[in-house]
Design an enzyme around this catalytic site. Structure first.
Site, mmCIF file in Angstrom:
data_model
loop_
_atom_site.group_PDB
_atom_site.id
_atom_site.type_symbol
_atom_site.label_atom_id
_atom_site.label_comp_id
_atom_site.label_asym_id
_atom_site.label_seq_id
_atom_site.Cartn_x
_atom_site.Cartn_y
_atom_site.Cartn_z
ATOM 1 N N GLU A 34 0.878 -1.163 0.000
ATOM 2 C CA GLU A 34 0.000 0.000 0.000
ATOM 3 C C GLU A 34 0.922 1.221 0.000
ATOM 4 O O GLU A 34 1.830 1.292 0.837
ATOM 5 C CB GLU A 34 -0.870 -0.013 1.267
ATOM 6 C CG GLU A 34 -1.874 1.109 1.250
ATOM 7 C CD GLU A 34 -2.752 1.150 2.490
ATOM 8 O OE1 GLU A 34 -2.664 0.248 3.339
ATOM 9 O OE2 GLU A 34 -3.507 2.126 2.588
ATOM 10 N N ARG A 260 5.289 -12.934 9.587
ATOM 11 C CA ARG A 260 5.891 -11.593 9.421
ATOM 12 C C ARG A 260 7.278 -11.568 10.008
ATOM 13 O O ARG A 260 7.544 -12.269 10.988
ATOM 14 C CB ARG A 260 5.099 -10.584 10.254
ATOM 15 C CG ARG A 260 3.942 -9.940 9.612
ATOM 16 C CD ARG A 260 3.309 -8.998 10.628
ATOM 17 N NE ARG A 260 3.700 -7.629 10.361
ATOM 18 C CZ ARG A 260 3.164 -6.885 9.412
ATOM 19 N NH1 ARG A 260 2.224 -7.356 8.645
ATOM 20 N NH2 ARG A 260 3.563 -5.644 9.229
ATOM 21 N N LYS A 270 4.676 0.797 9.064
ATOM 22 C CA LYS A 270 4.780 2.091 8.393
ATOM 23 C C LYS A 270 4.188 3.205 9.234
ATOM 24 O O LYS A 270 4.695 4.322 9.244
ATOM 25 C CB LYS A 270 4.067 2.016 7.029
ATOM 26 C CG LYS A 270 4.909 1.331 5.970
ATOM 27 C CD LYS A 270 4.162 1.243 4.652
ATOM 28 C CE LYS A 270 3.242 0.055 4.646
ATOM 29 N NZ LYS A 270 2.491 -0.129 3.415
HETATM 30 P P1 ATP Z 1 2.767 -1.968 7.689
HETATM 31 O O1 ATP Z 1 2.049 -2.485 8.899
HETATM 32 O O2 ATP Z 1 4.167 -1.652 7.906
HETATM 33 O O3 ATP Z 1 2.019 -0.857 7.006
HETATM 34 P P2 ATP Z 1 1.578 -3.675 5.810
HETATM 35 O O4 ATP Z 1 1.485 -5.149 5.905
HETATM 36 O O5 ATP Z 1 0.348 -2.893 6.071
HETATM 37 O O6 ATP Z 1 2.761 -3.214 6.698
HETATM 38 P P3 ATP Z 1 1.649 -3.468 2.987
HETATM 39 O O7 ATP Z 1 2.098 -2.317 2.182
HETATM 40 O O8 ATP Z 1 0.218 -3.793 2.982
HETATM 41 O O9 ATP Z 1 2.166 -3.204 4.440
HETATM 42 O O10 ATP Z 1 2.520 -4.759 2.676
HETATM 43 C C1 ATP Z 1 2.851 -5.235 1.417
HETATM 44 C C2 ATP Z 1 3.262 -6.674 1.572
HETATM 45 O O11 ATP Z 1 4.368 -6.780 2.441
HETATM 46 C C3 ATP Z 1 2.135 -7.491 2.170
HETATM 47 O O12 ATP Z 1 2.005 -8.699 1.445
HETATM 48 C C4 ATP Z 1 2.592 -7.740 3.571
HETATM 49 O O13 ATP Z 1 2.109 -8.965 4.020
HETATM 50 C C5 ATP Z 1 4.125 -7.725 3.443
HETATM 51 N N1 ATP Z 1 4.731 -7.323 4.700
HETATM 52 C C6 ATP Z 1 4.515 -6.187 5.393
HETATM 53 N N2 ATP Z 1 5.194 -6.182 6.542
HETATM 54 C C7 ATP Z 1 5.882 -7.351 6.591
HETATM 55 C C8 ATP Z 1 6.750 -7.954 7.541
HETATM 56 N N3 ATP Z 1 7.079 -7.349 8.682
HETATM 57 N N4 ATP Z 1 7.269 -9.157 7.240
HETATM 58 C C9 ATP Z 1 6.965 -9.775 6.097
HETATM 59 N N5 ATP Z 1 6.149 -9.268 5.166
HETATM 60 C C10 ATP Z 1 5.598 -8.079 5.403
HETATM 61 MG MG MG Z 2 -1.261 -2.044 5.581
#
Ligand code: ATP
Ligand code: MG
Length: 560
Positions: A34, A260, A270
């Site tokens: 995102e 994760r 983020k």
């Molecule tokens: P954040 O909580 O930091 O915003 P998010 O999961 O909301 O992380 P996205 O932009 O939706 O962030 O993530 C894109 C991809 O990266 C998704 O498939 C998510 O599962 C993966 N991802 C995000 N954070 C991690 C993590 N700590 N370890 C492994 N994969 C991750």
């Molecule tokens: Mg997210």
């Protein structure tokens, strides 16, 4: 980069089987960030997994921005994410994609569901809807609007789209099961009203689909074969599957979840990283203390070190906390094997070689690459280091008096070898009023460079040095941990209370002239000091700026 990336993880095994069974001829994965912030080290794990699978099995990997929350998203984030993925060494197949590319299709899907009687416009106020939803122990209640006619739903939804209502006045919901044990299945919202511009679609829409109504369908439209995401989406899988069953989609991808990445001493969210930026705790998303990919890049991490780390930690079905020492180990071993060596003196002490002509000047040709790399590749990288009558060594390498404790130190009557240079012997020293040694006088003993001299010369140790007249002053930014708590956001406390006030100190050093001409982002081992990278933005030949990437050895005190 290892071509065997991710061979041994459980997703790779599934892919291998699906290909062997002929379920697919070719796999297609995707990385779906995102664009609401910069990527962090956790994303690197997902990138290495998704792009790694495509690479390993000659498939494709898409980069798709999951852009259904326009108010939190921006072009800046989109650009940064693309750059980070490329920098890590990956290239997506075809153009960058956006979920918003499918907004028309998703709208059609919504109409399809309304007509099929599986979606309805709900006019409960958000707080009422919350109450109707129930909780884990209590089944939800049907919305009083659940039985609206198809005609009424179509009309209201069309009017929602036309902008006739305010934010939150109505929502489109799937008609599933308000008593489901899975909260995600309790008539989830599909569309909500948001009168905001979208970075891709401008003012075309004032209704936006929810993530859950977007993700699986986007996967299906792109014919993703393996939709790999993190464990928190496990509970969303029934809904992901439900939409695919109830819509005329061109494919039925399957979702697989993995653990994760969490690191101690680190926040990987983020939202939290944005807080550090917004509150000026750091200089920006790419501050070298940030666990963002761009921050790590600026810190001197190499793409290979991050990929190797992701390979080391593997991919499992459960969450766990990884020790940051593992990440640092991956970095240090990459740099130890590959970083050119150079000399920088952090606490300069002048040494005058008294038996040398005042205008003595000599270009010493030295090898910059580590021996292991030369042995492995046959590569060499020579540079010249000016040697003059007056040089700087580090204050710590000199002692006023010999003692057993400082066996290897330079002191009056004792000898040291200058790294890549000659053996010199200290004769006497000068102190200032404060009692500090400000100058050491010495004599040159050997005239042959390189090889250790004959036994009778007996230097105590080898020290790094820089010519006093030709050395260049550089700014060194020395970083420590940004957060000084092992689990800064896992104890219920606010992670902001664990900010280390001493995570940055700016000091100066005298560096050999070749370092002034280093290209930004090149990392060196400053011999006997640590690994430093020429700052990506601020380093220039006239004002060299280096960031501490990492110390030469693991500092136990940091992880206590
Ligand atoms: P954040 O909580 O930091 O915003 P998010 O999961 O909301 O992380 P996205 O932009 O939706 O962030 O993530 C894109 C991809 O990266 C998704 O498939 C998510 O599962 C993966 N991802 C995000 N954070 C991690 C993590 N700590 N370890 C492994 N994969 C991750
Ligand atoms: Mg997210």
């Amino acid at each position: 980069m290892s071509e065997t990336n991710n061979v041994n993880n459980f997703v790779a095994k599934i892919v291998e089987e699906d290909l062997a069974n002929g379920k697919f001829d070719k796999i297609i994965t995707r990385f779906p960030p995102e664009p609401n912030g910069y990527l962090h080290v956790g994303h690197a794990k997902s990138i290495c997994l998704n792009f790694g699978l495509a690479k390993q099995f000659n498939g494709e990997c898409h980069l798709r921005f999951d852009d259904t929350n326009p108010e939190k998203e921006s072009q800046e984030y989109i650009d940064a994410i693309k750059e980070d993925v490329n920098w890590l060494g990956f290239q997506w197949t075809g153009d960058v994609r956006f979920s918003s590319d499918y907004f028309d299709t998703l709208y059609e899907y919504a109409i399809y569901m309304i007509k099929a009687g599986t979606a309805y416009v709900c006019s409960l106020k958000p707080e009422q809807a919350e109450e109707y939803k129930g909780d884990f122990n209590k089944p939800g209640k049907n919305s009083p609007y659940r039985d609206r006619s198809v005609a009424e739903n179509l009309e209201l939804f069309e009017r929602m789209r036309a902008g006739e209502f305010k934010d939150g006045e109505h929502a489109l919901r799937a008609k599933i099961d308000m008593a489901s044990g899975n909260m995600n299945m309790r008539d989830p919202i599909m569309y909500r009203i948001r009168h905001v511009e979208h970075h891709q679609t401008g003012d075309k829409w004032c209704i936006y689909p929810i993530y859950d109504f977007t993700h699986g369908q986007s996967d299906a439209i792109e014919k993703i074969t393996h939709s790999v995401c993190t464990l928190e989406f496990e509970d969303h899988r029934p809904l992901y599957d439900w939409y695919l069953e109830n819509l005329p989609v061109p494919a039925k991808p399957r979702q697989y979840e993995f653990g994760r990445l969490s690191l101690n001493y680190t926040v990987t969210s983020k939202r939290k990283l944005k807080k550090l930026v917004d509150e000026n705790v750091v200089s920006g998303w790419d501050d070298p203390r940030m666990p963002t990919i761009s921050g790590m890049r600026r810190r001197g991490y190499t793409p290979a070190s991050i990929r190797n780390f992701c390979e080391m930690i593997g991919v499992s079905r459960s969450d766990g906390v990884v020790d940051i020492a593992m990440l640092e180990h991956a970095l240090r071993s990459d740099l130890n094997n590959n970083a050119p060596r150079a000399m920088a003196v952090i606490n300069p002490l002048k040494v005058v070689i008294t038996n040398m002509a005042d205008d003595h000047y000599e270009d010493i040709t030295v090898e910059s690459l580590p021996d292991s790399l030369i042995e492995a590749t046959g590569d060499t990288l020579k540079r010249t280091v000016p040697f003059t009558k007056e040089i700087f060594i580090d204050q710590d390498d000199f002692k006023e008096e010999y003692s057993k404790k400082f066996k290897k130190k330079f002191c009056p009557g004792k000898r040291i070898r200058l790294r890549n240079g000659y053996v010199i012997e200290a004769t006497d020293f000068i102190k200032n009023d404060a009692g500090e040694v400000t100058q050491v006088n010495a004599t040159q003993i050997t005239t042959v460079l390189g090889e250790d001299p004959a036994d009778d010369v007996k230097p105590k140790g080898v020290v790094h040095w820089v010519s006093a007249s030709h050395g260049v002053e550089a700014e060194l930014r020395v970083y420590g941990r940004l957060l000084n708590h092992e689990s800064p956001d896992r104890g219920g406390e606010d992670f902001m209370t664990h900010i280390n006030p001493e995570s940055l100190s700016v000091i100066s050093a005298i560096v050999e002239p070749s370092l002034a001409n280093a290209s930004p982002e090149s990392v060196f081992q400053f011999e006997r000091e640590g690994y430093y990278v020429a700052d990506r933005y601020d380093h220039t030949a006239t004002k060299p700026v280096f960031n501490l990437t990492i110390g030469l050895r693991e500092d136990k005190s940091l992880s206590q």
